[in-house]
Design a protein around this motif. Structure first.
Motif, short mmCIF file in Angstrom:
data_model
loop_
_atom_site.label_atom_id
_atom_site.label_comp_id
_atom_site.label_asym_id
_atom_site.label_seq_id
_atom_site.Cartn_x
_atom_site.Cartn_y
_atom_site.Cartn_z
N PRO A 77 -2.09 7.55 -2.67
CA PRO A 77 -1.39 7.82 -1.73
C PRO A 77 -2.69 6.37 -0.79
O PRO A 77 -4.22 7.10 -0.75
N GLY A 78 -2.79 5.29 0.04
CA GLY A 78 -3.70 4.39 0.70
C GLY A 78 -4.02 3.94 -0.06
O GLY A 78 -5.05 2.75 0.52
N GLU A 79 -4.47 3.55 -1.64
CA GLU A 79 -4.40 2.65 -2.18
C GLU A 79 -3.64 1.83 -2.81
O GLU A 79 -2.17 2.10 -2.06
N ARG A 120 1.26 -1.27 -0.14
CA ARG A 120 -0.51 0.22 0.08
C ARG A 120 0.60 1.12 -0.07
O ARG A 120 1.76 1.21 1.10
N MET A 121 0.58 2.45 -0.72
CA MET A 121 1.50 3.13 -1.09
C MET A 121 1.10 4.43 0.03
O MET A 121 -0.14 4.79 0.29
N THR A 122 1.67 4.46 0.43
CA THR A 122 1.48 5.90 1.90
C THR A 122 1.98 6.76 1.54
O THR A 122 0.91 8.41 1.36
N ARG A 123 3.25 7.72 0.35
CA ARG A 123 3.13 9.35 -0.07
C ARG A 123 3.56 8.75 -1.26
O ARG A 123 3.94 7.58 -1.46
N GLU A 128 7.28 1.12 5.35
CA GLU A 128 8.76 1.68 5.46
C GLU A 128 9.02 1.56 6.81
O GLU A 128 9.87 1.59 7.34
N ASP A 129 7.74 2.56 7.85
CA ASP A 129 8.04 2.09 9.25
C ASP A 129 8.42 0.45 10.41
O ASP A 129 9.61 0.87 11.06
N MET A 175 6.51 3.76 0.68
CA MET A 175 5.44 2.22 0.64
C MET A 175 5.52 2.35 1.90
O MET A 175 5.84 2.52 2.94
N ASP A 176 4.16 1.44 2.14
CA ASP A 176 3.32 1.37 4.04
C ASP A 176 4.32 0.59 4.75
O ASP A 176 4.71 0.39 5.99
#
Length: 672
Positions: A179-181, A11-14, A35-36, A32-33
């Motif tokens: 973002p979010g998709e 999922r893409m965050t930014r 990352e964290d 992408m999500d």
């Protein structure tokens, strides 16, 4: 652009780009999500590296200083107790010898001493193990550090997959994920390099053989005005089904094509029209063969008798050029053969002399004056004149060149001269040139049969004492060599003090240029002083510029060239006229004038090669025949064969260029 496959369902965050924006190579376009999570893994890997490094430092430093000091104190205590036990044992041993104590008491003291010794050894081992840093422990700690660093690098690589980067410099054409998709099959975005646009053309498999890299192409479409030029950059290597379908329902939708990439010369018109369907015209050379046979050859062989006549005419022109050039070169070679055989470094001649056939005498004392100059080793006089020789068999007179030399000097480097120098010292004895023309008589055969030959030269009776080999020239059909005294007897009107050529030989290592300069500046102007090469050029220049012979041979070569040009022109012109309707048909079909010109030029080139070969072969025989008949040095050389070949090709190409004008002026409408 898509997310890395290692992230699975990502999922893409930014999103860091937008449609139409320009991007650089390696620029981050999306995050992408994962990352964290991957950043935490990197921090954990860094902590593991730090812990492993601390462990390595601890192993390298060894045990604590307090533990070592405590163990050393224990060793000292056991050493003191060992000394006490030894003294007790020794004291009881003396009491036992005196009968003051029992054996069992002595054994107890001995056991106590041995026990204390064991305790001391154990304490020393403990001290050694505490103070020692073992290599294996260090290696183990270092390996743990390397594993921790590898885990850190792996974590960083995993973290980098969370950042989607652009692989090229280009422009964002379309964004598919926001973002979010979750990233779908279309990826995140489409990026293209629009600074240099390409067209992918589908070429039928039957036409691909005519397409080559570098050919020009024209691109048109209803989406833009005018046309765009391009160049074929790459030809595909796979035949596949066509992707571009025609809107005509009757068109074939299952054609086999090859993809051809065309680089546009100006990409600005279509920079915003990626995936546009266009029409492409590639300029390919027309097929110049029929069933693999060149069209020019088919044209020529259609009329075989005409072809044979053309080859005969070209062969005649080739023979004419070969013979004229051969005679000219033989003239120059034969004219300087005598000069090349004279053994001298510097030559004296009269200023009034123009060539070997027109020598003038000069005072012999000038030659002997040269002996007074530094660097001069010796001098030799040479007499030259033409005498009348009588054939010893038929008594017919014929003029030849008589050369008088001093027999004691080495004047010539010719076969037969050195061996017969003693002969010409005798009165009225001469040496005959065996390479002279046959009209002088079979002198070598007569010498072999009789041992000597008696004849007359300019009315004086002479005896031929031997032969040498020099050869005839355009100035002299034969040559005689005799002594200077015999020369003056034959030509009794000649004064002894006047010579025709003076030879000066220099000492080894002497500078010819310096000696020449001193001689020219010191001697009077009644003698001309030349170097060896200047003496040879003096003779060659006479025949080349002062007589008509050199010009006549050069003119003959030019006439052969012109005759050949006219013959080839007539053949090609007739061929073009006979096939004018065919040429007009090709022109009406779209074939360019360049193509028609190339066909005619191919015919001209074929004619030049086919005509040159028999002409060259015949000239080899004619050269041999001429050499035997005239004793002139006529022979084939590589330079002359290449020169005539180039002239033949040029001759035919000029004819083709003239003949093709009729094709260029032909109008299909007028012909049909």
């Amino acid at each position: 652009m898509a997310a890395p496959s290692t992230l699975g369902t990502a999922r893409m965050t930014r999103l860091l780009i937008q449609e139409g924006s320009n991007v650089q190579a390696n620029q981050i376009i999306a995050i992408m999500d994962a990352e964290d999570r991957l950043q935490a893994a990197v921090l954990q890997a860094k902590a593991q590296v730090k812990a492993a490094a601390s462990r390595l430092a601890q192993v390298q430093a060894g045990a604590k200083q307090g533990d070592i000091l405590a163990q050393r104190a224990a060793v000292a205590r056991w050493e003191a107790e060992l000394q006490t036990s030894q003294r007790e044992y020794e004291r009881f041993a003396r009491l036992y010898e005196n009968g003051a104590t029992s054996a069992s008491e002595l054994d107890r003291r001995q056991l106590a001493m041995k026990t204390t010794l064991k305790q001391l050894e154990q304490a020393k081992k403990v001290l050694s193990s505490v103070a020692e840093v073992r290599p294996t422990d260090v290696q183990q700690a270092e390996a743990e550090v390397e594993v921790a660093i590898a885990n850190l690098n792996h974590a960083k690589a995993e973290l980098d997959t969370a950042y989607v980067r652009s692989p090229i410099v280009g422009q964002v054409l379309k964004i598919h994920t926001r973002p979010g998709e979750i990233v779908g099959n279309d990826g995140i975005a489409e990026i293209g390099s629009i600074q240099q646009m390409y067209v992918v053309a589908e070429v039928y498999e039957t036409d691909i053989a005519r397409v080559q890299v570098g050919q020009q192409a024209t691109i048109t479409s209803h989406a833009f005005s005018g046309e765009i030029k391009g160049v074929v950059a790459e030809v595909g290597r796979e035949i596949r089904k066509n992707d571009v379908l025609n809107t005509d329902p009757a068109a074939d939708t299952d054609t086999r094509v090859v993809e051809v990439r065309i680089r546009l010369q100006d990409s600005r018109k279509v920079a915003a029209l990626t995936n546009l369907q266009v029409d492409v015209v590639i300029r390919t050379p027309p097929a110049m063969t029929i069933l693999g046979i060149p069209l020019a050859w088919l044209q020529l062989t259609r009329e075989k008798m005409r072809l044979l006549i053309a080859l005969a005419g070209i062969g005649f022109a080739v023979i004419l050029m070969f013979m004229q050039l051969g005679f000219r070169d033989a003239l120059f070679i034969s004219a300087v053969r005598l000069h090349e055989q004279l053994q001298g470094d510097i030559f004296f001649i009269s200023p009034q002399s123009t060539a070997l056939i027109a020598m003038r005498s000069f005072p012999q004392r000038r030659l002997y004056q040269a002996l007074g100059f530094a660097g001069v080793q010796s001098v030799s006089p040479v007499y030259l004149d033409f005498g009348i020789w009588r054939n010893p068999e038929n008594r017919r007179p014929r003029q030849l060149l008589v050369i008088g030399i001093d027999p004691d000097d080495r004047v010539f480097d010719l076969p037969g001269v050195q061996a017969h120098l003693d002969q010409i010292k005798l009165s009225d004895v001469v040496l005959f040139d065996a390479a002279s023309r046959a009209e002088f008589g079979p002198i070598p055969d007569l010498l072999q049969r009789r041992g000597s030959v008696v004849t007359e030269v300019s009315g004086r009776r002479v005896t031929v004492g031997g032969t040498f080999t020099l050869g005839a020239s355009f100035g002299a059909d034969g040559n005689l060599i005799t002594s200077d005294l015999n020369f003056l007897r034959i030509f009794d009107r000649r004064r002894k003090g006047l010579i025709d050529v003076g030879l000066v030989r220099l000492q080894p290592g002497a500078d010819v240029t310096q000696v020449l300069s001193r001689l020219r500046s010191s001697l009077p102007q009644d003698v001309r002083i030349l170097s060896r090469q200047e003496f040879i050029n003096f003779e060659r220049s006479y025949w080349e510029t002062s007589t008509a012979i050199g010009f006549i041979f050069s003119l003959g070569t030019a006439m052969g060239f012109i005759v050949g040009t006219v013959i080839v022109y007539q053949i090609l012109y007739t061929d073009v006229s006979d096939h004018l309707p065919e040429y007009a048909t090709l022109k009406a079909m779209g074939y360019t004038s360049f193509y028609l010109l190339s066909v005619v030029f191919q015919e001209a080139l074929i004619l030049s090669i086919l005509g040159y070969i028999p002409g060259f072969a015949l000239c080899l025989g004619l050269y041999d025949l001429t050499r035997n008949a005239t004793s002139l040095p006529v022979s084939m050389t590589v330079y002359r064969s290449i020169t005539v070949m180039c002239l033949t090709v040029l001759m035919c190409l000029i004819s083709g260029a003239i003949a093709v004008r009729k094709v260029q002026a032909a109008d299909p409408a007028d012909i049909f």
